[in-house]
Write an enzyme that holds these catalytic residues in place. Structure first.
Site, short mmCIF file in Angstrom:
data_model
loop_
_atom_site.label_atom_id
_atom_site.label_comp_id
_atom_site.label_asym_id
_atom_site.label_seq_id
_atom_site.Cartn_x
_atom_site.Cartn_y
_atom_site.Cartn_z
N ASN A 91 -48.44 6.09 38.12
CA ASN A 91 -48.51 5.11 37.04
C ASN A 91 -48.92 3.76 37.63
O ASN A 91 -48.42 3.36 38.68
CB ASN A 91 -47.10 5.02 36.43
CG ASN A 91 -47.00 4.11 35.23
OD1 ASN A 91 -47.77 4.23 34.28
ND2 ASN A 91 -46.04 3.18 35.25
N ASP A 124 -49.20 -3.53 26.12
CA ASP A 124 -48.97 -4.74 25.34
C ASP A 124 -50.24 -5.59 25.47
O ASP A 124 -51.03 -5.40 26.38
CB ASP A 124 -47.69 -5.51 25.71
CG ASP A 124 -47.50 -5.79 27.18
OD1 ASP A 124 -48.49 -5.75 27.94
OD2 ASP A 124 -46.36 -6.06 27.59
N GLU A 141 -47.46 1.57 29.03
CA GLU A 141 -46.82 0.25 28.93
C GLU A 141 -47.70 -0.73 28.16
O GLU A 141 -47.80 -1.91 28.53
CB GLU A 141 -46.53 -0.31 30.34
CG GLU A 141 -45.70 0.60 31.21
CD GLU A 141 -45.35 0.00 32.57
OE1 GLU A 141 -45.50 -1.22 32.77
OE2 GLU A 141 -44.91 0.77 33.44
#
Ligand code: G3I
Length: 390
Positions: free
Chosen positions: A224, A291, A289
């Site tokens: 990741n 945003d 994740e």
């Protein structure tokens, strides 16, 4: 059609120490986010709008920067927050609560309270859990970073940690971020700031994947990172490393892009192509994740144009994931601006999430919901077409 991979998380007996609330989040008439009324029957929640087998997740706010804020722990104490968390999402990721400094605060002491509470919440709300994270250069406790350990001791510490944490949640984690952010933006392994790679050499990465797989053979094991949405030096480094590991038979199952985007920069147009090349290696892919931060304008509130651009980035990221067969997990890094890490880390930027501080839905929320609905509709059409033919 997507494979159906929505395994309900099963929790055995865990000592649950949740000070205030333990109830299942239900969709009561009185509460939760303020949504525009809708008259048609199309699903209004992200989780139910999604195509079958596709999970929509969020980070669960707690620990980390939240400790420095003047509000109580969001996951534990914010009733409205919990309600939306249970209602809207089919996957949850502990934002900080499974990181080393939280779960392993002293050499001989683990603190599972927060992580247990999240896993338990997920079970009650029929959500899957993404484990985050095991091998990282950041948020390691001082006892570890500043300790005077031999290489052998460090290897033992890491193996014990992995065995303990992965073992505790075995069977309850859908995907583990086994190795987080191991390359820098130039595509070089973090041989200085990652204690494990520095002290034990790059081979430790493969070992950790093997250890985790041994303990929880059902969990899908991921690399990741951020700034790997595009084809670039960093994502190329993962592409080369993963090919190498797969050739050696190391149990690597996935590659995920975090997706901390900013409207200051252009959208990574080659995201879908990038995911596809990892998919072609036989891996799962995921967005973990997302945003989309923006400059805080004079006056303090985002303009309509800013909100539109943000919604567009959210939509395009989701579309890229939906377009790739093995991208079945899509997670946003929190859903409300109220608890975002962004203003704490980026001065002058903010409003990165799909709901306001007051849990009002922004255009970005609707962009996700409508994109999910459309994808589900297309999937249904395909299914009924197949059915008619057969
Ligand atoms: O280091 C001090 C620690 O000594 C002290 O006990 C603690 C409590 O005040 O503060 C400390 O550091 C905090 C750290 O979390 C560790 O708890 C930072 O100030 C705080 O800002 C930090 O925030 C988290 C950040 O990761 C740290 O890297 C954020 O809450 C969290 O949202 C963020 O999440 C990361 C993902 O895990 C990985 N990808 C990027 C993403 C955003 O940065």
């Amino acid at each position: 059609m997507r494979s159906i991979r929505f395994a309900t998380v099963a929790l055995a007996t865990t000592a649950l120490t949740l000070p205030l609330m333990t109830g299942t989040a239900t969709a009561g008439p009185a509460g939760g986010e303020k949504a525009a009324p809708h008259s048609h029957a199309a699903p209004d929640r992200l989780r139910s709008a999604a195509p079958e087998g596709f999970v929509v997740g969020t980070a669960v706010a707690g620990g980390g920067h939240h400790l420095e804020q003047d509000y109580p722990d969001p996951f534990t104490y914010d009733r409205e927050y919990r309600k939306i968390l249970g209602r809207q999402f089919s996957s949850v990721s502990p934002e900080n609560q499974m990181k080393w400094d939280y779960i392993h605060p002293e050499r001989d002491r683990y603190d599972f309270a927060q992580a247990d509470a999240i896993v338990e919440f997920a079970k009650r709300n029929k959500q899957v859990v993404r484990g985050h994270t095991l091998l990282w250069h950041s948020q390691n406790p001082a006892w570890l970073e500043e300790g005077d350990f031999s290489k052998e001791e460090l290897r033992t510490i890491l193996r014990e940690h992995v065995t303990t944490v992965v073992g505790r949640y075995a069977g309850k984690i859908q995907q583990w971020d086994v190795a987080n952010e191991i390359f820098d933006d130039q595509g070089d392994l973090r041989t200085r700031d990652n204690i494990w790679i520095r002290e034990l050499g790059p081979g430790i990465v493969a070992d950790v994947f093997r250890w985790v797989h041994e303990i929880d053979p059902k969990a899908k094991l991921f690399f990741n990172d951020y700034n790997v949405e595009s084809v670039n030096a960093k994502s190329d480094a993962y592409y080369a490393l993963i090919q190498d590991l797969l050739a050696q038979g190391v149990p690597v199952h996935g590659f995920s892009v975090q997706g901390h985007l900013s409207t200051r920069y252009g959208f990574p147009d080659d995201l879908e192509d990038n995911l596809r090349r990892f998919d072609a290696l036989g891996l799962e892919t995921a967005v973990t994740e997302l945003d989309v931060r923006m400059d805080v304008p004079e006056g303090g509130a985002p303009t309509k144009a800013q909100e539109r651009q943000q919604a567009d980035y959210y939509r395009r990221t989701l579309e890229a994931c939906l377009a790739v067969e093995g991208c079945d997990s899509f997670t946003i890094w929190g859903f409300t601006d109220k608890y975002s890490w962004v203003p704490v880390f980026f001065e002058g930027e903010g409003f990165a999430n799909v709901m306001t501080d007051d849990f009002d839905r922004k255009p970005a929320f609707y962009a996700l919901r409508d994109t999910l609905r459309e994808a589900a509709r297309k999937d249904d059409c395909k299914k009924s077409h197949k059915h008619r033919k057969g």
